[in-house]
Design an enzyme around this catalytic site. Sequence first.
Site, PDB file in Angstrom:
ATOM      1  N   GLY A 147       0.829  -1.205   0.000  1.00  0.00           N
ATOM      2  CA  GLY A 147       0.000   0.000   0.000  1.00  0.00           C
ATOM      3  C   GLY A 147       0.861   1.251   0.000  1.00  0.00           C
TER       4      GLY A 147
ATOM      5  NE  ARG B 213      -4.864   5.040  -3.059  1.00  0.00           N
ATOM      6  CZ  ARG B 213      -5.851   4.920  -2.192  1.00  0.00           C
ATOM      7  NH1 ARG B 213      -6.207   5.950  -1.442  1.00  0.00           N
ATOM      8  NH2 ARG B 213      -6.486   3.773  -2.040  1.00  0.00           N
TER       9      ARG B 213
ATOM     10  CG  ASN C 144       0.753   1.440   4.786  1.00  0.00           C
ATOM     11  OD1 ASN C 144       0.446   2.211   5.683  1.00  0.00           O
ATOM     12  ND2 ASN C 144       0.367   1.622   3.520  1.00  0.00           N
TER      13      ASN C 144
ATOM     14  CB  SER D 152      -5.775   1.421  13.870  1.00  0.00           C
ATOM     15  OG  SER D 152      -6.622   2.511  14.203  1.00  0.00           O
TER      16      SER D 152
ATOM     17  CE1 TYR E 126      -8.816   0.218   9.219  1.00  0.00           C
ATOM     18  CE2 TYR E 126      -9.051   1.102  11.441  1.00  0.00           C
ATOM     19  CZ  TYR E 126      -8.364   1.035  10.249  1.00  0.00           C
ATOM     20  OH  TYR E 126      -7.227   1.789  10.084  1.00  0.00           O
ATOM     21  CB  VAL E 127     -12.091  -2.306  16.006  1.00  0.00           C
ATOM     22  CG1 VAL E 127     -11.559  -2.639  17.398  1.00  0.00           C
ATOM     23  CG2 VAL E 127     -12.408  -0.823  15.898  1.00  0.00           C
TER      24      VAL E 127
ATOM     25  CE  LYS F  87      -5.578  -1.329  10.258  1.00  0.00           C
ATOM     26  NZ  LYS F  87      -4.350  -1.414   9.476  1.00  0.00           N
TER      27      LYS F  87
ATOM     28  CB  ILE G 142      -2.830   9.711   9.915  1.00  0.00           C
ATOM     29  CG1 ILE G 142      -2.238   9.023  11.160  1.00  0.00           C
ATOM     30  CG2 ILE G 142      -1.725  10.314   9.046  1.00  0.00           C
ATOM     31  CD1 ILE G 142      -1.473   9.881  12.119  1.00  0.00           C
TER      32      ILE G 142
HETATM   33  P1  NDP Z   1      -5.166   4.887   2.065  1.00  0.00           P
HETATM   34  O1  NDP Z   1      -6.580   4.484   1.840  1.00  0.00           O
HETATM   35  O2  NDP Z   1      -4.764   6.303   1.804  1.00  0.00           O
HETATM   36  O3  NDP Z   1      -4.172   3.896   1.252  1.00  0.00           O
HETATM   37  C1  NDP Z   1      -4.367   2.524   1.340  1.00  0.00           C
HETATM   38  C2  NDP Z   1      -3.283   1.800   0.594  1.00  0.00           C
HETATM   39  O4  NDP Z   1      -3.494   0.384   0.714  1.00  0.00           O
HETATM   40  C3  NDP Z   1      -3.291   2.083  -0.901  1.00  0.00           C
HETATM   41  O5  NDP Z   1      -1.959   2.077  -1.379  1.00  0.00           O
HETATM   42  C4  NDP Z   1      -4.052   0.900  -1.478  1.00  0.00           C
HETATM   43  O6  NDP Z   1      -3.745   0.597  -2.844  1.00  0.00           O
HETATM   44  C5  NDP Z   1      -3.554  -0.209  -0.570  1.00  0.00           C
HETATM   45  N1  NDP Z   1      -4.457  -1.362  -0.561  1.00  0.00           N
HETATM   46  C6  NDP Z   1      -5.775  -1.380  -0.216  1.00  0.00           C
HETATM   47  N2  NDP Z   1      -6.268  -2.627  -0.364  1.00  0.00           N
HETATM   48  C7  NDP Z   1      -5.251  -3.403  -0.800  1.00  0.00           C
HETATM   49  C8  NDP Z   1      -5.141  -4.777  -1.156  1.00  0.00           C
HETATM   50  N3  NDP Z   1      -6.194  -5.601  -1.096  1.00  0.00           N
HETATM   51  N4  NDP Z   1      -3.949  -5.255  -1.595  1.00  0.00           N
HETATM   52  C9  NDP Z   1      -2.883  -4.419  -1.674  1.00  0.00           C
HETATM   53  N5  NDP Z   1      -2.924  -3.117  -1.357  1.00  0.00           N
HETATM   54  C10 NDP Z   1      -4.095  -2.609  -0.931  1.00  0.00           C
HETATM   55  O7  NDP Z   1      -4.865   4.495   3.597  1.00  0.00           O
HETATM   56  P2  NDP Z   1      -3.973   5.239   4.705  1.00  0.00           P
HETATM   57  O8  NDP Z   1      -2.701   5.686   4.112  1.00  0.00           O
HETATM   58  O9  NDP Z   1      -4.822   6.188   5.441  1.00  0.00           O
HETATM   59  O10 NDP Z   1      -3.696   4.017   5.693  1.00  0.00           O
HETATM   60  C11 NDP Z   1      -2.559   3.203   5.599  1.00  0.00           C
HETATM   61  C12 NDP Z   1      -2.592   2.205   6.750  1.00  0.00           C
HETATM   62  O11 NDP Z   1      -2.649   2.903   7.987  1.00  0.00           O
HETATM   63  C13 NDP Z   1      -3.821   1.297   6.720  1.00  0.00           C
HETATM   64  O12 NDP Z   1      -3.473   0.009   7.174  1.00  0.00           O
HETATM   65  C14 NDP Z   1      -4.749   1.958   7.714  1.00  0.00           C
HETATM   66  O13 NDP Z   1      -5.674   1.046   8.254  1.00  0.00           O
HETATM   67  C15 NDP Z   1      -3.767   2.462   8.749  1.00  0.00           C
HETATM   68  N6  NDP Z   1      -4.246   3.548   9.584  1.00  0.00           N
HETATM   69  C16 NDP Z   1      -4.618   4.735   9.031  1.00  0.00           C
HETATM   70  C17 NDP Z   1      -5.071   5.760   9.846  1.00  0.00           C
HETATM   71  C18 NDP Z   1      -5.473   7.083   9.316  1.00  0.00           C
HETATM   72  O14 NDP Z   1      -5.914   7.909  10.122  1.00  0.00           O
HETATM   73  N7  NDP Z   1      -5.347   7.356   8.030  1.00  0.00           N
HETATM   74  C19 NDP Z   1      -5.172   5.589  11.311  1.00  0.00           C
HETATM   75  C20 NDP Z   1      -4.737   4.289  11.765  1.00  0.00           C
HETATM   76  C21 NDP Z   1      -4.295   3.322  10.923  1.00  0.00           C
HETATM   77  P3  NDP Z   1      -4.519   1.336  -4.098  1.00  0.00           P
HETATM   78  O15 NDP Z   1      -3.874   2.699  -4.177  1.00  0.00           O
HETATM   79  O16 NDP Z   1      -4.266   0.485  -5.264  1.00  0.00           O
HETATM   80  O17 NDP Z   1      -5.960   1.400  -3.693  1.00  0.00           O
END
Ligand code: NDP
Length: 245
Positions: A10, A13, A87, A139, A152-153, A156, A185
């Site tokens: 991931g 982004r 991630n 998380s 989700y909880v 995590k 975040i």
């Molecule tokens: P985003 O939604 O911005 O990005 C998610 C990323 O995960 C993308 O690169 C996406 O790829 C990839 N992804 C999703 N599904 C799959 C899959 N099935 N296989 C491979 N890759 C996948 O998320 P965040 O940056 O906000 O979050 C990143 C991590 O941090 C996550 O695990 C989230 O749960 C955790 N987190 C985030 C928080 C927040 O406040 N933002 C708080 C706590 C934890 P693609 O671009 O192709 O969709």
Amino acid sequence: MKDRIAVVTGGSRGIGRCIALCLAQEAKVIITCVKRWEAAEATVKEIQSKGGEAWAYQFDVSSFEQTQGFFKEIIAKFGRVDYLINNAGIARDGLILRMKEEAWDEVLAVNLKGTFNCIKAVASIMVRQGYGRIVNISSIVAFMGNIGQANYVSSKAGIIGLTKAVARELAAKGITVNAVAPGFIDTEMTASLPEKIKEYMLSQIPLGHFGKPEDIAEVVAFLLSDKARYITGQVIHVNGGMYMQ
Ligand code: NDP
């Protein structure tokens, strides 16, 4: 460090992208995505424009076969994996009274099984190397719970258990396994939340603002560094004080 190979799932982004940019100062970085290939390409270009080395791959972490296939390709091309950052994650929110079975299954499959799939694929590689660093992104809600996020909880919280179990198993092989638990975040994942919820969340953060992806990336980089060599099986909370242990 420049010869070290880092895999950031991931990494196209949000938080993953920022982790990839941060690590690219010291390692070769492989980022993955599942759908948004253009975002992955843009992140690779950004790293290259800053003098780093990066590659993008597309596969679904929830698929055991695809994950195995990905790591086989990585080993064939790069020969080793030093850092794995689990991630990739999704949310499919809904109150338990309305939550569909598919929403439960999908979130557990990507967040928890996806983390297992990657660790499973990389563990034997790291054992062979006698070296490895794994950081799993959990998380804050794994510790506090959250309305509308039973799936989700649970995923995590499962990551925390997985982190501790695998940390104990792999410690003797020179491999550390830790988790980072971000608070709220600023990314696309949180941008779509209703304003009322965001206002409430903000009121619960002692430091008075949401975190930035950089706040997570710096802690991940520390856990991968030699400075953190005596840390394993731990959870580092990065949440502006929203949750205190
Ligand atoms: P985003 O939604 O911005 O990005 C998610 C990323 O995960 C993308 O690169 C996406 O790829 C990839 N992804 C999703 N599904 C799959 C899959 N099935 N296989 C491979 N890759 C996948 O998320 P965040 O940056 O906000 O979050 C990143 C991590 O941090 C996550 O695990 C989230 O749960 C955790 N987190 C985030 C928080 C927040 O406040 N933002 C708080 C706590 C934890 P693609 O671009 O192709 O969709």
